[in-house]
Every structure is written in C-alpha cells, then in structure tokens.
Enzyme design. Structure first.
Site, PDB file in Angstrom:
ATOM      1  N   MET A   1      24.676   8.748   1.760  1.00 49.94           N
ATOM      2  CA  MET A   1      24.558  10.010   2.481  1.00 49.94           C
ATOM      3  C   MET A   1      24.817   9.801   3.978  1.00 49.94           C
ATOM      4  O   MET A   1      25.431  10.647   4.626  1.00 49.94           O
ATOM      5  CB  MET A   1      23.175  10.626   2.246  1.00 49.94           C
ATOM      6  CG  MET A   1      23.068  12.080   2.649  1.00 49.94           C
ATOM      7  SD  MET A   1      24.222  13.141   1.740  1.00 49.94           S
ATOM      8  CE  MET A   1      23.182  13.746   0.414  1.00 49.94           C
TER       9      MET A   1
ATOM     10  N   GLU B   1       0.813  -1.218   0.000  1.00 54.05           N
ATOM     11  CA  GLU B   1       0.000   0.000   0.000  1.00 54.05           C
ATOM     12  C   GLU B   1       0.848   1.271   0.000  1.00 54.05           C
ATOM     13  O   GLU B   1       0.424   2.303  -0.517  1.00 54.05           O
ATOM     14  CB  GLU B   1      -0.959   0.020   1.197  1.00 54.05           C
ATOM     15  CG  GLU B   1      -2.107  -0.976   1.085  1.00 54.05           C
ATOM     16  CD  GLU B   1      -1.763  -2.344   1.647  1.00 54.05           C
ATOM     17  OE1 GLU B   1      -0.571  -2.593   1.933  1.00 54.05           O
ATOM     18  OE2 GLU B   1      -2.679  -3.169   1.796  1.00 54.05           O
TER      19      GLU B   1
ATOM     20  N   PHE C   1     -11.234  -7.326  13.641  1.00 54.80           N
ATOM     21  CA  PHE C   1     -10.155  -7.788  12.769  1.00 54.80           C
ATOM     22  C   PHE C   1      -9.842  -6.712  11.725  1.00 54.80           C
ATOM     23  O   PHE C   1     -10.744  -6.182  11.087  1.00 54.80           O
ATOM     24  CB  PHE C   1     -10.559  -9.092  12.077  1.00 54.80           C
ATOM     25  CG  PHE C   1      -9.529  -9.576  11.093  1.00 54.80           C
ATOM     26  CD1 PHE C   1      -8.267  -9.969  11.537  1.00 54.80           C
ATOM     27  CD2 PHE C   1      -9.802  -9.616   9.736  1.00 54.80           C
ATOM     28  CE1 PHE C   1      -7.303 -10.389  10.641  1.00 54.80           C
ATOM     29  CE2 PHE C   1      -8.842 -10.039   8.829  1.00 54.80           C
ATOM     30  CZ  PHE C   1      -7.588 -10.429   9.283  1.00 54.80           C
ATOM     31  N   GLN C   2      -8.605  -6.408  11.580  1.00 54.86           N
ATOM     32  CA  GLN C   2      -8.115  -5.363  10.669  1.00 54.86           C
ATOM     33  C   GLN C   2      -8.772  -4.013  10.935  1.00 54.86           C
ATOM     34  O   GLN C   2      -9.002  -3.225  10.020  1.00 54.86           O
ATOM     35  CB  GLN C   2      -8.277  -5.789   9.202  1.00 54.86           C
ATOM     36  CG  GLN C   2      -7.356  -6.943   8.844  1.00 54.86           C
ATOM     37  CD  GLN C   2      -7.184  -7.168   7.354  1.00 54.86           C
ATOM     38  OE1 GLN C   2      -8.094  -6.920   6.568  1.00 54.86           O
ATOM     39  NE2 GLN C   2      -6.015  -7.660   6.958  1.00 54.86           N
TER      40      GLN C   2
ATOM     41  N   LYS D   1     -17.432  -0.748   5.856  1.00 53.77           N
ATOM     42  CA  LYS D   1     -17.945  -1.708   4.879  1.00 53.77           C
ATOM     43  C   LYS D   1     -19.468  -1.642   4.757  1.00 53.77           C
ATOM     44  O   LYS D   1     -20.010  -1.797   3.658  1.00 53.77           O
ATOM     45  CB  LYS D   1     -17.495  -3.115   5.266  1.00 53.77           C
ATOM     46  CG  LYS D   1     -17.544  -4.099   4.118  1.00 53.77           C
ATOM     47  CD  LYS D   1     -16.944  -5.436   4.487  1.00 53.77           C
ATOM     48  CE  LYS D   1     -16.976  -6.385   3.281  1.00 53.77           C
ATOM     49  NZ  LYS D   1     -16.428  -7.715   3.622  1.00 53.77           N
TER      50      LYS D   1
END
Lengths: 187, 584
Positions: free
Chosen positions: B482, B52, B114-115, B164
C-alpha cells in the site's frame, strides 16, 4: 433520550437537541461539568481538550459535594457550533462525568471570577489606584507603603477592565481563578 | 457473599465470576502474585504470548469472534507500554477488553522504580476508562466495574493497574453486582419521535441505502438478525464499512459490497446518488466519506449510533438517533410494519436498475496471469476452497487487507477480524491466535502481507505451544504494497523504503518453529497448496509469492468524492492533487 439534559435548541432533529452545526462563527460557551471526584478525572477532561485540539479559555474545578465526592468543573471554551457540540458530546462520554450543561445555551447565567491584583507605586498613582478600586468595589486585602493587593470579584470583562486601568498605575502581578458559573433562576 | 482474600486471589475470583475462561498474558515482577493464583486453579486458561502487544490483539480476536470481552494480563512498565498499541486499536474499533497491568507497590509509585511507568497516565487517552487501584478493598468493585464499562454503551478497552502490594494485601471480596447497580448506564433506546420521522422518510424514499458498520456487530447477533429482516422487508440496498462485514450476508441479493476508499463502485455510487442514507452503527470515517463537502450531496441522512459524539462529528445528519442498534432497529421495524409496510416500490425498482448498471462496471476485475499468482486470484481461490467451512478470517493491514475485504465473503457476523480504525500492522497474527483459542475446531486464516506479518511473527511460539492450528496466508509481494501504491500515485514513483529486503525463508521459518511451511508461486499449483494448508493439523505459514506491483482498485483518491473513483491503472495519472496529497 436527552442524556445531557440540555434544553431544546433550534432544530427539531437532534441527538442532544443540537443547534445547527453549519455555521462557521466562533462562539464562546460556558460549560458546567459534574464529575466523580476520582483520581485523574481532571487529566481526562484536559486531555480531551488537548488531544482533540479544542480551546480552553478558562477552567475551574473544586469538589462541591463532599459526601457524594462530586466536583464541578466550569469550562469556558470557544469554537464553531459544531465544535462546541462535539466538546459536549465528548465530555458526556467520559465515564466519571455525570452531567454536562451548556450554560450559554440554557439561558441567563451568573458568571463570576475572582482576581487578586498587586499594584506597586507611590504618590498620585497610588491614590488613583485606590480611587479606581473603590469604583470597581475591589477590596484591599494587603498593603505596604508602596503597594496594594486588591481582591476583585466580577465578570471576566470587569476584571479585564480593572487590570487594564491598573497597568499604567503599576500593575505588578495578577492572579485569576477562572470563571465559576450558575444558571439564573431556581433550577 | 463477602469473603476475605488477597488482592491476587480477588483478580482470579472476579474473572471467574465474570465468566472469563481465557486470559492472554505475559508475566513479570509486578504481576507475580496474580500468576501464582492462576497457577493454583483450573477454571481460567492462561495463554502465554510472546509479546504484550500480541496479548492485547489476541484478546481482541477472542472478543470480536465471540462477542464476549477479551482479557489480557501484563506486567508493569514495559509490559504496560507494549500493550498501548493494542489498547488504541481496541479503542478505535470499539472492542470490549479488560487489560490488567501490574504496577510497582503503592509506596514506590513516583520514585522511578524498576519497571515503573505511569500506566494510567500513558493509557488514559487510549482506553475507554482506566483505574489505578490504591487499596485492596477497592479492587473487587473496580474489577467488576471494568467489565461493566468495557461492555456497556459503545464498547472499548478498560485498563486496571494493580500495584504489587495491593495484590498481596488481604481485603473483602464482593461478588459481581447487577448491571443496573452501576451509575454508568448509556441509553440504549432510541427516541421514538425521531424513529417515526425516519420511518416516514423511508416510506417515501426513492433511492434509499443502508450504510452499516461495526456497531451492528457490536450490538450482538440480534442486531444482525433485525438488520437482515429490515433490509429484506424494505428491499433497499445495503453497503457496509470494513468493520461491519458479515452483519448482512454477502450472499444476500440486496448486498452492494463494501464501500469507501477501496470499496465497490456500485456501493460508492449508491452512497453518492442516494436520497436517503441510513447509517447504522458506523461513524462517517474519512476512509468512507472521502471529500466531506462532496459526500452524498443530495441525500437526507439518518444516523443510528450508541455514542452521541459520533453524531454530527463529520457529517451533519437530519435524523440523529442515539441508541443501541438492536433496540433501535427493533423499534424501527415495528413502527414501519404498524404503519403498513409502505415503500415507494416503483421508485425502488428504478433505483435498483441504476445500481445494476453500476454493477456492470465489474469494478473488481483484474488481469489474471498464468505465470504469476495475482493476489486477487489467490484470495478468490481461498474463498472458493473454504466456502461453507466453519471459517474465521483475520488480516494484517495494507493491500492484502483490502483485497481480502473485496474477495472474501462473509455471511455471518463475528467472522471477520481486521484492524479498521487504527490500521495496525501486526494485528492479524495474534488476533488469529485469540480467535483459534476461542474456536478450537474452526478454520482460522490470517490473510497477511509479508511485512505486516513480520511485525508479530514471534507468536509462532504461542501457536505451537498451545497447538493452535492457525493458517498464516501471506501474500508475499516483497513490498509494503500500500505504501508502494501511494508512492506510485503520489510521489513520482520514488519507492522510498517500501520494499522488503532480507526476508526470511518462510518455509524454513515455519520448520524452525516446528510448524509447516508451504510456498507457492505457480497459479496452477495454488489450489492444491491451499488445500494442503487447510488439511494440515497444525499452524501453517503459507508463503504465497504474488505479483509484486499489483495495485489495489477501485480507489477513491484522497481529496476526491465517491463519484470520482479510480477503477484501474489506466486512470491513475495525476489522480491525486496537492490538496489530496497531505491527506493520509
């Protein structure tokens, strides 16, 4: 140009009619912020202060326009002029913020805070507490044989002074609302 | 026209109405209804990324290279938390994005489902604005508002968190409102009084300099055009931040090159020495100013910015102008022309003489080698061999990024995509995927370091799946260059964890994905190898083995002023003192 509708300060060159930002002196300012009363708007304002390391001396919030769903947040904050200007600009760019007013810059204001003060004790101390409450025009809103709860409205200084006086007389608990403020005059 | 439809259908309809053609995303339980709707239409193309974070960076690449907002779609919980780095990156660099996240159903919010994650809470400080949609009836309004907020004023990322059950439920779809119907309307016109005062200062300035930034590019092509006209007409020198490269052409004769920590000597000296600094759409970032109390001490400063909070934040300015760059420059030019196109040409000629003197320092000079590829040389060759092509460059973060900014030249805006404010290693590869998706026929090169590139290397899968011929030009020094440079300058050459061990064989890695791998270590072979990369019709990983200990110069050491630049290795000893060491 003047998106925040602040009154002209002392410099002619300015984004929001800024005051000179060179000074290192710490100032206290009272800001009135009108916001859409949507979920999370207070978290946004508080998150801005904590995330950027600004101070909050006091903060009050309530919906003031039920049909328009607008809330007014009154924030008392401290910082150098540069920090204060940053705070105002940062508040101004939060999407649900309608308007930011720096009441301290804009002229004379009325500032009031409400406190509930519980004093427990008996005998002379109890009498003295009641006498002082009368001088401060505090109202007794609850009492038992060994305690008083006073309601006091005034400037934060006045509430500080009263609380200090109550300390040796048995100050048990203190609840304060934080400052609510309006500018004086018709607008 | 109001219509009844499910929340999921509204999402697709709103994207269509907003003119979105591409969404970068990754499905999951909480966005299944939206994915089901995407499946049943052909107007909007969904690009399945492999992480993502990459979806958001790809959307950034799409946005920066097109000027349109980028769109990403992620699921709840880990999908949303993975998007956080991309959101922060877009916020820092003012990139318009709409990120849609799924959420557990409203009746489960707060149950540690969940999630489940508090997505609006987590993303509040890293978005311009965000909403949790509680009711399907609110969804179309908020989706359209998201596009308006992301693209109005100072652009930025906006997240809409959609539970949802809100996606499943039916509601009334409302069409895209006119922009003027939204309350959020940041002012775009600058104050004419202030603009006129600035013109007066410009007319008498003896040593003016334009210092421009990403705001010019964000303002759109008209802003770049007006800037060019203004610079040419006034004859004043111009420098730019990392974010603003391409707004004024690098081939223009008023161009001083990039300024800042690794900017060009002449650009930084001009900033230090000028008597009028006109900052256009830049924000006096610490990479630019160096020591603020010694920053351009003798100049009068003007600042044109659409965000009032950028003004007087770091540097006090004398002419603050809140407004959109294109609008303000248009007014500025008009006023300057109306007042007779005056400039102190004599003083300006002297100023240019001084600048030409600084240019003779040749601050980008480096010692080339016949046996090992110098990173600067690799970029010089890349520049030479791709010049004139329809070319887009993305970068990762580190030395290679600074060298790319120094050695690649941009004559147009929206051609250079790099993570400036946040400095996100892992940005460049997914950004190149987004750019290539928006410009299928163009040459898209991600200039990378091997360490940055590994951070989002999974996107090889995306590039292959969609046939996106992105070129991954990796300057492989087997070091976190760097970090290593700073350890050399600051930490007694104790190279703590700054080397890349157990690196993959990049050629085999490319082949494992079905792409082409090229390795080059001999300067004599470099041109042919680069041409092979350019001419290959598909994704390429180019493993360019370069000098391992090259340092990036010039450099303003932390805690120093513009006129205290380091020009090369000889002058680095004791360059940074204790006070500067605490700075990043």
């Amino acid at each position: 140009m003047n998106a925040l509708k602040l009154k002209k300060g002392s410099t002619s060159h300015s984004a929001y009619n800024l005051r000179p930002t060179f000074s290192d002196t710490i100032e206290q300012h009272t800001l009135a912020v009108v916001v859409d009363n949507e979920a999370g708007v207070l978290a946004r304002v508080i998150g801005l202060f904590s995330g950027r390391g600004y101070n909050i001396e006091s903060l009050t919030v309530a919906e003031v326009d039920h049909t328009g769903k607008r809330s007014r947040i009154t924030i008392v904050t401290r910082g150098t002029p540069q920090v204060i200007e940053q705070i105002k600009a940062q508040l101004g760019r939060i999407v649900p913020v309608h308007q930011v007013n720096d009441l301290t810059v804009e002229g004379p204001t009325v500032e009031r805070e409400l406190a509930l003060i519980k004093v427990a004790g008996d005998g002379d101390k109890r009498v003295e507490a009641l006498r002082l409450a009368d001088i401060f025009r505090a109202k007794v809103v609850d009492s038992t044989l060994t305690s008083f709860t006073f309601e006091l409205t005034g400037t934060p200084d006045k509430i500080d002074a009263f609380a200090e006086l109550m300390r040796p007389l048995g100050l048990a608990e203190l609840a304060r609302t934080g400052v609510a403020a309006l500018s004086r005059g018709e607008s | 026209m109001a219509r009844q439809m499910s929340g999921a259908k509204m999402v697709v309809q709103a994207l269509r109405d907003q003119g979105v053609d591409t969404v970068f995303g990754y499905p999951g339980g909480a966005v299944l209804p939206i994915y089901d709707e995407i499946f049943q239409q052909n107007d909007i193309r969904h690009i399945l990324v492999r992480h993502e974070q990459a979806a958001v960076h790809a959307a950034e690449g799409y946005a920066r290279s097109t000027g349109k907002p980028g769109v990403a779609l992620v699921t709840s919980g880990p999908g949303a938390t993975n998007a956080v780095t991309g959101l922060t990156d877009a916020l820092m660099d003012s990139i318009p994005l709409i990120v849609l996240s799924g959420q557990v159903p409203t009746f489960m919010i707060g149950t540690d489902g969940f999630q489940e994650a508090d997505t609006v809470g987590i993303t509040r400080p890293c978005t311009k604005h965000n909403w949790l949609v509680q009711d399907t009836e609110d969804l179309p309004r908020l989706l359209h508002a998201a596009f308006h907020v992301a693209t109005s004023g100072r652009p930025g990322p906006v997240l809409v968190d959609i539970p949802k059950d809100v996606q499943f439920a039916t509601g009334t779809y409302t069409a895209k409102p006119k922009a003027s119907e939204f309350r959020y309307q940041p002012p775009v016109k600058g104050d004419m009084e202030e603009i006129t005062e600035l013109v007066a200062a410009l007319e008498t300035a003896k040593k003016p300099v334009f210092y421009t930034g990403g705001g010019v590019i964000n303002s759109g092509p008209a802003a770049s055009q007006l800037l060019r006209e203004l610079v040419e007409a006034t004859g004043a020198p111009i420098t730019s931040t990392l974010m603003g490269l391409g707004a004024y052409p690098a081939s223009g004769d008023k161009w001083l090159g990039m300024l800042g920590m690794h900017g060009l000597y002449e650009a930084n000296m001009a900033m230090h020495d000028c008597d009028l600094m006109i900052c256009v759409g830049a924000r006096f970032d610490d990479r630019i100013t160096g020591r603020t109390d010694a920053f351009s001490p003798h100049s009068v400063k003007a600042h044109i910015d659409i965000d009032p909070s950028s003004i007087n934040k770091i540097i006090h300015v004398d002419f603050p102008i809140v407004g959109d760059v294109a609008h303000v420059l248009e007014d500025l030019l008009r006023v300057w022309k109306a007042r007779g196109r005056k400039m102190d040409r004599e003083a300006l000629a002297k100023w240019w003489q001084k600048i030409e003197g600084w240019k003779t320092k040749n601050c980008l000079a480096y010692k080339n080698s016949e046996t090992v590829i110098k990173p600067q040389y690799a970029l010089e060759r890349l520049e030479a061999l791709t010049k004139g092509m329809d070319r887009y460059i993305t970068t990762e973060v580190g030395q290679h990024q600074m060298w790319a900014a120094q050695f690649l030249h941009f004559d147009d805006p929206n051609r250079w995509m790099t993570s400036g404010g946040l400095g996100t290693m892992g940005y460049g590869f997914p950004a190149s995927v987004g750019v290539q998706q928006a410009h299928p026929g163009a040459l898209v090169v991600n200039v990378a370091g091997e360490a940055s590139w590994l951070m989002n290397m999974q996107e090889m899968g995306t590039a292959m799946q969609y046939g996106l011929p992105v070129k991954q030009f990796i300057l492989n020094n087997e070091r976190l260059g760097m970090v290593r440079q700073w350890q050399q300058l600051l930490h007694g050459e104790r190279y703590s964890s700054s080397w890349s061990e157990s690196l993959p064989d990049f050629v085999k890695l490319a082949e494992a994905f079905g792409a082409k791998g090229i390795q080059c270590s001999d300067p004599a072979d470099l041109d042919d190898a680069i041409m092979e990369m350019i001419n290959y019709d598909g994704p390429v990983i180019f493993d360019c083995l370069v000098e391992k200990h090259e340092n990036c110069f010039p450099m303003i050491p932390s805690g120093k002023a513009h006129n205290e630049m380091l020009l090369g290795d000889a002058s680095t000893e004791g360059a940074i003192q204790a006070g500067g060491a605490v700075l990043v």
